[in-house]
Each structure stands twice: as C-alpha cells, then as structure tokens.
Design an enzyme around this catalytic site. Structure first.
Site, PDB file in Angstrom:
ATOM      1  N   CYS A 141       1.037  -1.276  -0.058  1.00  8.12           N
ATOM      2  CA  CYS A 141      -0.032   0.215   0.245  1.00  8.12           C
ATOM      3  C   CYS A 141       0.957   0.929   0.085  1.00  8.12           C
ATOM      4  CB  CYS A 141      -0.741  -0.065   1.011  1.00  8.12           C
ATOM      5  SG  CYS A 141      -1.476  -1.018   1.374  1.00  8.12           S
ATOM      6  N   LYS A 172      11.991 -16.400  -7.875  1.00 11.68           N
ATOM      7  CA  LYS A 172      12.249 -15.233  -9.233  1.00 11.68           C
ATOM      8  C   LYS A 172      10.851 -15.991  -9.668  1.00 11.68           C
ATOM      9  CE  LYS A 172      13.229 -13.028  -8.124  1.00 11.68           C
ATOM     10  NZ  LYS A 172      13.915 -12.243  -6.337  1.00 11.68           N
ATOM     11  N   ASN A 194      -2.392   2.806   6.123  1.00  8.56           N
ATOM     12  CA  ASN A 194      -1.545   0.865   5.774  1.00  8.56           C
ATOM     13  C   ASN A 194      -1.308   0.271   6.940  1.00  8.56           C
ATOM     14  OD1 ASN A 194      -1.022   1.845   2.863  1.00  8.56           O
ATOM     15  ND2 ASN A 194       1.378   2.513   3.295  1.00  8.56           N
ATOM     16  N   GLY A 195      -1.513  -0.318   6.711  1.00  5.85           N
ATOM     17  CA  GLY A 195      -0.812  -1.143   7.909  1.00  5.85           C
ATOM     18  C   GLY A 195      -2.629  -2.382   8.090  1.00  5.85           C
ATOM     19  N   ARG A 229       3.829  -1.245  -4.708  1.00  5.56           N
ATOM     20  CA  ARG A 229       3.476  -1.065  -3.134  1.00  5.56           C
ATOM     21  C   ARG A 229       1.983  -1.460  -3.158  1.00  5.56           C
ATOM     22  NH1 ARG A 229       6.010   0.444   1.512  1.00  5.56           N
ATOM     23  NH2 ARG A 229       7.998   0.853   1.409  1.00  5.56           N
ATOM     24  N   TRP A 256      -3.317  -2.527  -1.697  1.00  2.00           N
ATOM     25  CA  TRP A 256      -2.836  -3.460  -1.788  1.00  2.00           C
ATOM     26  C   TRP A 256      -3.742  -4.555  -1.435  1.00  2.00           C
ATOM     27  CZ3 TRP A 256      -1.159  -7.922   1.267  1.00  2.00           C
ATOM     28  CH2 TRP A 256      -0.785  -9.114   0.954  1.00  2.00           C
ATOM     29  N   LYS A 279       5.188  -4.708  -3.184  1.00  2.00           N
ATOM     30  CA  LYS A 279       7.186  -4.378  -2.377  1.00  2.00           C
ATOM     31  C   LYS A 279       6.164  -4.528  -0.954  1.00  2.00           C
ATOM     32  CE  LYS A 279      11.532  -3.524  -4.197  1.00  2.00           C
ATOM     33  NZ  LYS A 279      12.143  -4.993  -4.476  1.00  2.00           N
ATOM     34  N   GLU A 287      16.229 -19.300  -4.804  1.00  2.00           N
ATOM     35  CA  GLU A 287      16.014 -18.009  -5.347  1.00  2.00           C
ATOM     36  C   GLU A 287      15.321 -18.101  -7.137  1.00  2.00           C
ATOM     37  OE1 GLU A 287      15.713 -15.626  -4.465  1.00  2.00           O
ATOM     38  OE2 GLU A 287      15.414 -14.148  -5.545  1.00  2.00           O
ATOM     39  N   GLU A 295       7.126 -15.767  -9.003  1.00  2.00           N
ATOM     40  CA  GLU A 295       6.862 -14.678  -8.667  1.00  2.00           C
ATOM     41  C   GLU A 295       6.092 -14.312 -10.521  1.00  2.00           C
ATOM     42  OE1 GLU A 295       8.474 -12.833  -5.213  1.00  2.00           O
ATOM     43  OE2 GLU A 295      10.094 -13.062  -6.481  1.00  2.00           O
ATOM     44  N   HIS A 314      15.861 -38.880  -3.249  1.00  2.00           N
ATOM     45  CA  HIS A 314      14.521 -39.003  -2.009  1.00  2.00           C
ATOM     46  C   HIS A 314      12.926 -38.683  -1.869  1.00  2.00           C
ATOM     47  CE1 HIS A 314      18.782 -39.992   0.398  1.00  2.00           C
ATOM     48  NE2 HIS A 314      19.103 -39.121   0.113  1.00  2.00           N
TER      49      HIS A 314
HETATM   50  C1  F6R Z   1      11.089 -12.049  -3.719  1.00  2.00           C
HETATM   51  C2  F6R Z   1      10.748 -10.820  -3.424  1.00  2.00           C
HETATM   52  C3  F6R Z   1      10.504 -10.838  -1.587  1.00  2.00           C
HETATM   53  C4  F6R Z   1      11.435 -10.273  -0.818  1.00  2.00           C
HETATM   54  C5  F6R Z   1      10.224 -10.211   0.951  1.00  2.00           C
HETATM   55  C6  F6R Z   1      11.399  -9.499   1.690  1.00  2.00           C
HETATM   56  O1  F6R Z   1      11.285 -11.559  -5.302  1.00  2.00           O
HETATM   57  O2  F6R Z   1      11.092  -9.849  -3.389  1.00  2.00           O
HETATM   58  O3  F6R Z   1      10.785 -12.436  -1.415  1.00  2.00           O
HETATM   59  O4  F6R Z   1      12.675 -10.628  -1.018  1.00  2.00           O
HETATM   60  O5  F6R Z   1       9.251 -10.204   0.913  1.00  2.00           O
HETATM   61  O6  F6R Z   1      11.714  -8.342   1.617  1.00  2.00           O
HETATM   62  P1  F6R Z   1      12.686  -7.389   2.135  1.00  2.00           P
HETATM   63  O7  F6R Z   1      13.531  -8.043   1.359  1.00  2.00           O
HETATM   64  O8  F6R Z   1      12.428  -5.564   1.202  1.00  2.00           O
HETATM   65  O9  F6R Z   1      12.386  -7.837   3.795  1.00  2.00           O
END
Ligand code: F6R
Length: 606
Positions: free
Chosen positions: A2, A487, A102-103, A27, A76, A601, A483, A490, A506
């Site tokens: 948000c 990626k 937000n929150g 966000r 969000w 994000k 990772e 996502e 296994h």
């Molecule tokens: C994946 C991604 C998320 C963040 C996670 C932690 O591409 O971006 O998995 O890595 O939400 O976010 P931060 O690093 O901001 O604590």
C-alpha cells in the site's frame, strides 16, 4: 505494501497526488483513491476512488476536482476485496474526515461491532474505515487530539494521513509499524509512505518513528509522540536521485534493475576494500575486532529473496570466517520462541528495511538482549534504525516487486562481511587477496553474463511450455536454485520447486518427466562429479535439463555458461542468468512483469 501520498501547499493537488501514486504503485495496485479539500474555510472534502491501477483512477476523476490539500492511496488488499468501496481514502459518516491507512487494525472487528451497535453505517469491508469513524466521532477540540483519541482505541499497525474539512490548513499523520515520511519543500509539504513519491519534489525528509505523529502545514511541521510530547525530528537528505526511480529506456523496472547490476555491485564495493591488509572496511558495523572474535555463531534472518541471500551469506561466513552460520526465515523464527544465545551474532537482512516479520524478529531479539546487525538497502529504514549496526547494500532504489539487483548486492555485502570477519580470525592474507580480486572481477563478469541475454531469451521460449520446473543445486548451488525458482514463480506463475541436488532421489525424482524440465546449477567446484551423476539420473527418466555452469555439460540439453571466479563467489554470478530466464519466461507468457498478481513490494503486514 500500500502507498500513501499527501500534499499541502499552493499547487493543484490532484495531478501531484496522481504522480505520487504512480511512483508508489509497486507497493500495491488493486485500487486507488484521492481525497482533497475543495478550499477555504467553507470548503469540504471530495473523494474519488477506483478499483484497479492508478490510470483507472485518473480516467475517472470528476471534472471539478481541484484543491491544494489532499491525500491519496494505492492499495494491496488485506481486509475486503479490491473494489471501489474498499479503496481508500475512507470517510466518517459526516464526510468531514478522510483517512488513508497502511497496516492492519487487529481489533477492527470488535470496534466495528461497537460502532454498528451505535448506529454507525459502514460503507466498506475494510478495517481502516473504523479509524475514520472513530476520528469523526471524537469531540476533542483539535484534529490532533481527535486522531490521538482514535489511535488509543486501536490495536495493530498503522501509517496514516488524515484530512478534516474543519481543519483545512493541515494534514495529520501518524506511524506505528508502517512507514511514514514527511517531505519538506518551499512553502509546501508532502506526506508519504515511501520517499519514492517525494524525490522529484524534495530530497529533504523527516522519517517518523513508531509511536510518533506529525502535524503538517504548508510552511511548517511539528512532530510529537502519540501521547502528545514534542519530538525533535530534523530533516535528512535522501541520497537517491529522482531519476533512479525512472525506467531509463527499459520496458520494465525488472529489466532495468537486472541490467543495472554491474554498476550496483561496483557501488557496494566502492571505498570498502583495504588492499594493504587484504580486508574490507565496513564503517557502520559497530563490532570491534575483539567482539568479532568472540562471536561463536551467526544466525541470519530474512524473508523471501532476502532469506535466500542469507543462505548464501551463511555459507560465505562459514567458508571464509569459519564461524558456524545458518539462515532461517524471519517469519518462522519470530514465532518459535527460539533460544537466544549471547555469543551468537544475529543478522537481519532486508531490501526495504520495513518487512514486518523481519522487523518483529529484530525487536524480539533486542528485547532478549541479543546483538543484531542489519544488511539493508534502504538507508534509515526501520530495520536499519533498530539494529545495532550493519552494512548498507547500496543497490539504489528497487522498484520492481521482485528483487534482482538487491539480491545480488546483498550477496556481495555478505561476501564483504565474511571477508571482514575472516581476516579478523583465521583467513590468510593470500586468501583475502584472492577473494578481493574475485570481488573486483564481479561487475565485468556480470556484464558478460548480461551480454548473453538474447541466447537466454531463446532458451526461455523453449522452456516456456513447462508444466512445472525443478531447480537443483548442491551446497553453493542450492541457494541459487531456490532463488531462481522463486523468481520464476513470482513473475511467470509457472510452478517451480527447488531442491538440493542431493535430495532429488529421496523423493522429488518422482516428478521428473519431459514436461518437467530441470534447471541445474553446476559450479565447477569439488561437487561437480556428484552433480553430473544427478544429471544422469534425470536423463534416465527422460527429463530435460538446462544447466548453468562454467563448462558445457554433456548430459544437459542446454548449458548457459558463466565466467569462472573464486568458488566461494560462484553463487553471486550463477544467479544472474536465471533472473533473465525468469524475466523472459514471464515475457513469453505475457505476464505483467513489474506488478505480478497478488504481490506487492515491502510486506509491512504480518
Ligand atoms: C522476491 C521478493 C520478496 C522479498 C521479501 C523480503 O522477489 O522480493 O521475497 O525478498 O518480501 O523483502 P525485504 O527484502 O524488503 O525484507
């Protein structure tokens, strides 16, 4: 998660707020809205809201929608579906109050029930609307006191901005667990959840602390605690330029941020290498040599990609400093009543520095007297401020929801930390020199990997029909596989699994078939022969294999070649082509790369 933006000054507020919302859209992007003062003492509030992206809101703004004071939000969803009614700003029954929040308000259900029993009609399903009604019902003299009274009743987290029709000269903001920054201009002020919305107007900012409120007027601001005592918050200068938030000629932020990595890595190294002693200087660590020698264990905590960099960091610390180290999701750690050991060095890792689970883990550790360092990208963020010291990763702003350049820079920051700890302990000068030489090679080698983008694009098209993808790696290759799998999921929504290559037989081997290709991370280290044996097993089950390796792999259907560096640094380079693979797979499947479904994000809620 948000975005909030507010403005008070002389300029036409709606276009300013729309621009701010666009900068914050990463966000949250399921609905957006604006509330503004129509002006003067007799004026009231007007709102406009729309489900969907900010451009949807823009197209639906009423013709007469002008003012010089306003607040806005991009959402969000947590409570209530994404729709026009649940979009912020929310208002009280009289329409005099408008809030953006937000929150999460934990006791919203109980408060709502009380208000409903008192004949208050709710318009939305959100927890936030409760706050608007509580402020609206207060009879206190000042807006600040009305907000304070409402906040006293709520439990949970908030970053809020409040407008009131009877107080047209101010915006009141407050923070508890969700970021709020004030942007200080010339006879104009901004309020936001993120400097991204401010930097094109001012780089002078005041960051509110948890438990702090602010009254923001066009030519003045005051900060105080939610109990009313004055606090002294002086502005600091944001180091990131406004242009670093632009797309810079790329089609997506993800592509831009992948391509920025040679420069970003150069930045995290700059000014830190000490050739004389074959070590590095990390100014903000606040850990002297004696304390560093006293560390018996290292525990790294982070979420998502940050946790994956923690896995790389733990390996680097074990290899270079010979300190037992491991990484754990911060989200799990905070709930399991972990034993907190005084000889353990805890490290919280986070791009945003605002991730709620990681912040809560830090707070729990601090409460128990532990020493906690931060490896963080956003300067002055909550985690950076709550930790005892740390390393900034200097990746620059990361706008794409999925992390790329921050992942890489954080891994490099861990290599610096491991080298530093190693040279205080038993890492030899020769090994220090070797690692430094390897680190210095990284920017050029990353550029070399990126120059192979066209080939990777073709491979992504070849594998885009996969019903699922398996990612495997042994030891150093395993965090890279994890990772890369995250990626791909996502951005392309292709299902993917990541396993240590040693674990394949296994169980997960049962999944292998031609429609489930395997991406194998195969550094040329002492485990290469074992990894090759795993490829044999996959081939024997008709599995297709895409290898990322230092040399052509006979058993693989395709190999992406990565330049050799020091083995300890392999995970840093080997992740890069897999970012491009995820990117081009998503592109081939027509995904909205910068705004993947269901995600946003900075996860500032539990
Ligand atoms: C994946 C991604 C998320 C963040 C996670 C932690 O591409 O971006 O998995 O890595 O939400 O976010 P931060 O690093 O901001 O604590």
């Amino acid at each position: 998660m948000c975005g909030i933006v507010g403005y008070i000054g002389k300029r036409d507020v709606a276009p300013l707020l729309l621009e701010g919302l666009q900068r914050l859209e990463y966000r949250g992007y399921d609905s957006a809205g604006i509330a503004l003062h129509t002006g003067g003492k007799t004026g009231g509030l007007k709102t406009a809201k729309a489900k969907g992206r900010v451009r949807e809101l823009e197209s639906r703004l009423p013709k007469r929608f002008a003012g010089t004071v306003g607040i806005a939000h991009t959402r969000w969803a947590t409570h209530g579906a994404p729709n026009d009614l649940n979009a912020h700003p929310h208002q009280d029954a009289t329409g005099k109050v408008a809030i953006v929040h937000n929150g999460i308000i934990d006791n919203a259900t109980a408060l709502r029930a009380k208000l409903v029993a008192d004949n208050v009609e709710f318009i939305s399903d959100t927890d936030s609307e409760v706050l608007a009604h509580l402020i609206g019902r207060s009879t206190a003299e000042t807006l600040e006191e009305r907000v304070r009274e409402a906040l006293r009743l709520i439990e949970g987290t908030y970053g809020i901005a409040v407008l009131h029709a009877d107080f047209p000269d101010r915006i009141v903001a407050a923070r508890n667990g969700s970021p709020v920054v004030l942007g200080i201009g010339e006879k104009e002020m901004f309020v936001s959840s993120d400097v991204a919305a401010l930097v094109s107007h001012t780089r002078q900012v005041v960051t509110l602390d948890d438990g702090e409120m602010a009254t923001v007027k066009a030519d003045d601001y005051r900060t105080y605690t939610t109990e009313g005592s004055r606090t002294s918050a002086s502005p600091t200068t944001v180091e990131w330029e406004a242009e670093s938030y632009d797309m810079g000629g790329h089609d997506t932020y993800m592509h831009k941020e992948i391509c920025e990595q040679p420069d970003a890595v150069d930045r995290v190294l700059r000014g830190r290498i000490d050739d004389r002693f074959s070590t590095v200087h990390l100014g903000g660590l606040n850990l002297d040599a004696r304390e560093a020698r006293g560390v018996r264990r290292v525990k790294i905590l982070g979420c998502g990609s940050a946790y994956h960099t923690g896995l790389i960091g733990a390996q680097l610390i074990e290899e270079l400093a010979r300190i037992p180290a491991d990484a754990e999701p911060a989200s799990e750690f905070r709930y399991r009543n972990a034993v907190v050991d005084p000889d353990t060095l805890y490290i919280a890792v986070s791009q945003s520095g605002e991730t709620y689970d990681t912040l809560a883990a830090v707070q729990e550790l601090k409460r128990k007297g532990a020493r906690v360092l931060g490896v963080v990208n956003v300067v002055g963020s909550a985690i950076a401020r709550e930790t005892d010291g740390g390393v900034y990763v200097h990746a620059g702003p990361e706008v794409c929801v999925v992390s790329t350049k921050c992942f890489t820079n954080t891994a490099v920051a861990f290599a610096l930390l491991a080298l530093h700890l190693g040279r205080i302990r038993d890492l030899s000068v020769a090994d220090g020199k070797r690692i430094i030489a390897g680190l210095r090679k990284l920017p050029e080698q990353i550029a070399e990997v990126l120059s192979g983008e066209e080939e990777i694009k073709k491979l992504a098209a070849l594998y885009a029909d996969a019903k699922s993808m398996m990612f495997i790696g042994r030891v150093r290759g395993y965090p890279v596989a994890r990772e890369a799998s995250l990626k791909l999921k996502e951005v392309s929504y292709v299902h993917a699994e990541a396993y240590p290559a040693s674990e394949l037989k296994h169980g997960p081997l049962a999944l292998i078939e031609p429609e489930v290709p395997t991406v194998a991370v195969l550094p040329d280290d002492d485990l290469l022969e074992k990894n090759r044996a795993t490829l044999e097993e996959i081939k024997a089950r008709s599995g297709r294999i895409l290898a990322v390796a230092h040399q052509e792999q006979e058993k693989a259907d395709h190999t992406i070649l990565v330049p050799r560096n020091e083995v300890e640094l392999d995970p840093i380079l080997m992740g890069i082509p897999l970012q491009l693979l995820a990117y081009h797979s998503a592109l081939a499947l027509g995904r909205d790369i910068d705004k993947p479904r269901n995600l946003a994000k900075s996860v500032t809620v539990e």
